[in-house]
Design an enzyme around this catalytic site. Sequence first.
Site, PDB file in Angstrom:
ATOM      1  N   HIS A 208      11.959  -0.044   2.051  1.00  0.00           N
ATOM      2  CA  HIS A 208      11.268   0.662   0.973  1.00  0.00           C
ATOM      3  C   HIS A 208      12.206   1.404   0.056  1.00  0.00           C
ATOM      4  CE1 HIS A 208       7.921  -0.567   3.414  1.00  0.00           C
ATOM      5  NE2 HIS A 208       7.304  -0.617   2.253  1.00  0.00           N
ATOM      6  N   GLU A 451       0.093  -9.626   7.056  1.00  0.00           N
ATOM      7  CA  GLU A 451       1.529  -9.381   7.198  1.00  0.00           C
ATOM      8  C   GLU A 451       1.956  -9.293   8.664  1.00  0.00           C
ATOM      9  OE1 GLU A 451       2.542  -5.723   5.211  1.00  0.00           O
ATOM     10  OE2 GLU A 451       0.815  -4.653   5.992  1.00  0.00           O
ATOM     11  N   ASP A 475       6.798  -7.901   5.590  1.00  0.00           N
ATOM     12  CA  ASP A 475       6.520  -7.648   7.002  1.00  0.00           C
ATOM     13  C   ASP A 475       6.273  -8.932   7.783  1.00  0.00           C
ATOM     14  OD1 ASP A 475       6.752  -4.863   7.580  1.00  0.00           O
ATOM     15  OD2 ASP A 475       5.135  -4.548   6.145  1.00  0.00           O
ATOM     16  N   CYS A 522       2.129 -10.498  -2.208  1.00  0.00           N
ATOM     17  CA  CYS A 522       2.742  -9.337  -2.851  1.00  0.00           C
ATOM     18  C   CYS A 522       4.051  -8.929  -2.182  1.00  0.00           C
ATOM     19  CB  CYS A 522       1.761  -8.167  -2.906  1.00  0.00           C
ATOM     20  SG  CYS A 522       1.142  -7.707  -1.294  1.00  0.00           S
TER      21      CYS A 522
HETATM   22  C1  PEP Z   1       4.920  -6.616   2.550  1.00  0.00           C
HETATM   23  O1  PEP Z   1       5.009  -6.289   3.733  1.00  0.00           O
HETATM   24  O2  PEP Z   1       5.273  -7.739   2.114  1.00  0.00           O
HETATM   25  C2  PEP Z   1       4.388  -5.676   1.548  1.00  0.00           C
HETATM   26  C3  PEP Z   1       4.141  -6.050   0.323  1.00  0.00           C
HETATM   27  O3  PEP Z   1       4.185  -4.394   1.942  1.00  0.00           O
HETATM   28  P1  PEP Z   1       5.359  -3.322   2.150  1.00  0.00           P
HETATM   29  O4  PEP Z   1       6.614  -3.904   1.561  1.00  0.00           O
HETATM   30  O5  PEP Z   1       4.949  -2.082   1.467  1.00  0.00           O
HETATM   31  O6  PEP Z   1       5.434  -3.181   3.638  1.00  0.00           O
HETATM   32 MG    MG Z   2       4.053  -4.534   4.471  1.00  0.00          MG
END
Ligand code: PEP
Ligand code: MG
Length: 602
Positions: A208, A451, A475, A522
Site C-alpha cells: 500500500h 481476492e 491479494d 482492480c
Molecule cells: C487487490 O488486492 O488487488 C486490491 C485491489 O486491493 P488492495 O490492493 O487494497 O488490497
Molecule cells: Mg486486496
Amino acid sequence: MPPTDRALKSSAGTRSDIRTYKGIGVSPGIAIGRALIIEKRVASVYRVPVREEEIPGEVTRFLEALEKTRDELLDLKQKVSRSMGDEYASIFEAHAMMVSDASFADKVIQKIESEQVNAEWALSEVEEELQARFQSFEDNYLRERVADVKDVSERVLVNLQGIAHHDLSEISHDVIIIADDLTPSDTVHFNRRPIVGFATEVGGRTSHTSIIAKSLFMPAVIGVPRLTRTIDNDELVIIDGYEGTVMVNPTAAMIEEYQSRVTRHAEAERKLLENREIPAITKDNIRISLQANIELPEELDDAFKFGAEGIGLYRSEFLYISKSPLLPTEEEHFETYRTLVEAVAPADCIIRTFDLGGKKLAREVMGSKEDNPVLGLRALRLCMKHRDMFKTQLRALLRASAFGNLRIMFPLVSGVQELRQVKRLIREIMGELDEEKIAYNKNLKIGIMVEVPSAAIIADILATESDFFAIGTNDLIQYSLAIDRSNENVSYLYEPLHPALLRLIKGVIDAGKRAGIPVSMCGEMAADPIYATVLIGLGLEIFSMNPTSIPVVKNVVRAVRYRDCRRIAEIALQKKTAQEIEEFVIESVAMRFPEGLANKQL
Ligand code: PEP
Ligand code: MG
C-alpha cells in the site's frame, strides 16, 4: 537555467563518485533532490541503575524531555492546523495534553525514584502499564488510545535519547526520503514539497505504500537493500521510478539527461491525454469500461482528467489513516461518501469498506499484534469483530447511497457465510434507518472483492449472492502464489501471468457472466497495457486502475481486436509457465499492435 538547476549541477559528482542501486520502481517519474535519511528505529531501552544522588538529575532530564515534547507537539499542532485544518491538528493537541498530564509525569518520576532506574526504563515501564490498561477496556475508543500512548511515549523517548528530529518545514531544497521502511500513513503525509520522491529498503510492488506513492505522483523505488547505510544525508540523489534505480552523486551530464527525460515524459503524458474523450472500444466494437482506483477523495480530479468512467475502487481505509488515531465519525464518513458519489454520478462509485489490518495499518488500527497478520484479522474479518466501528461506516454508506450510484464492496471475503453475515448486518442497519425515516437506496448493489483463492474457486456460488465482483489481483496473487506482497525478497515470484492465476481469473469472469453480474478487475494487473490483451481475451470488460494508467490502457484497447485477444488468451492458457506466457504475449502484442509495446515503455 533556473537557480535550483544551477545549484544541483554545481554540486554534482564526478563520474567516479556515482553510485547506482537497483530496486523496484513502484511509482513512475523522476525526482532529483538531496537525501534525507529517516531512521524509524528507536534505540533499545536498557535498565540502568542510578545512585541515590543521581535521581534528581534523572528526574530533571525526564522533565526536560517532556517539556521539549510538549513544545514540539504544540508547534506541530499549529503547523498542521495551518496546512491541513483544525480537525487534523486536534490529534496533536490531544497528544500534547497527554504529555502535560501530571499523573503521567508523576508515574514515571515515582518509578525513577522507587526503583532507582534511568528515565528511559521508567518511561517504557509506564508506557507498558498504560497500554495494558487501555487494552483491557471494553470501549473501542479507549482501546484505540493504545496507539496514542505509544506515539507519545516514543516522542518523549526520542528526546530523552537525543535522537535528532527532522523538521521538514525548515528545509528549502528538494528532498528525497531514504528510509528502511515506510508505512502507508507515513507516505500519505508526503504530499507536498520539499519531499519529491522516496526510496526504501523493504516493500513490494503492490504494497500500500507503493500504491499511495502512485496516487500522490511521487516517484518511488523500493526494495534496495541497506540503502540507509549506503547513502549519507544531503547527498544528491536521482530517483528513477520507471526503471527502479537510485543514483547517488550524479554528474552534471546525468542531471541534465534526467531533467530532459522529465520534459519528454510530460510531453508524452500530454499527448496521451488527447484520448480522454474517446471511448475505450476495440477495433471489433467491444466496449471496455476503464475506471479509477482512488485512495483519497482529492484524487477525483485526476480520475476525471485521465478519463475514468467511474470509480471502480475507493479504498476507504485511507479515510481512517488521515484521521488516525481518531476514528472517523459517522458524519465524516457520510460527507466523504456523499461528495464522492455526487461527483461521480451518474457513473458508479464503488466504495470498499475498511480494509484495515494485515500489514496495512495493523499497528495503527487496533494495536493488535499477530504472528501472521496477513492471514489474520484483516478487512471484513476485522470489521465484523469491531462492530461499532463497522456499523458507523455502514450507516454512513447507506445514507450516502441516496445521493448517487454508490455500490458497497467488501474486501477479503473467503466464503458465502461471511457474505451472508455482513448482509444480515446491512439489513439490520436498513431497519434502523427505516425507523429513523432516513433515506437510502433500497436497491443498493452489494458486491465483493474476489481476492482470496477460496472465493475465486467458489465464484459460481458467490455469484448467486453477490451483485458484482471485483477481482483483486494484488491479494489474489499474494494468497495463491504464497508470496507476501510487501516482501522484496519474494517479489521475483510476483507473476500475474502465472497459469494458476489465469485459470482463477478465467473462472471468476466466467462465473460472473453465467450469473449475469458485472466483473471488474482492480488489482495492479489491470493497469498493465500488456496484460490488457490477455484480460480482454478472458472476457474482462471492466478495468479499474490508478488514474494515470487509464490513457495507456485505453490506447491498447483501441488498437486491438477482441477476436485476436481471445486467441491470445486461449493459447496463453495452454502454456506451462508465467515466463512462457509472458514471452508469448509480448511477442503477440509486438506483432499485431506495436503501439501497445511503445506505450508500455513510456
Ligand atoms: C487487490 O488486492 O488487488 C486490491 C485491489 O486491493 P488492495 O490492493 O487494497 O488490497
Ligand atoms: Mg486486496
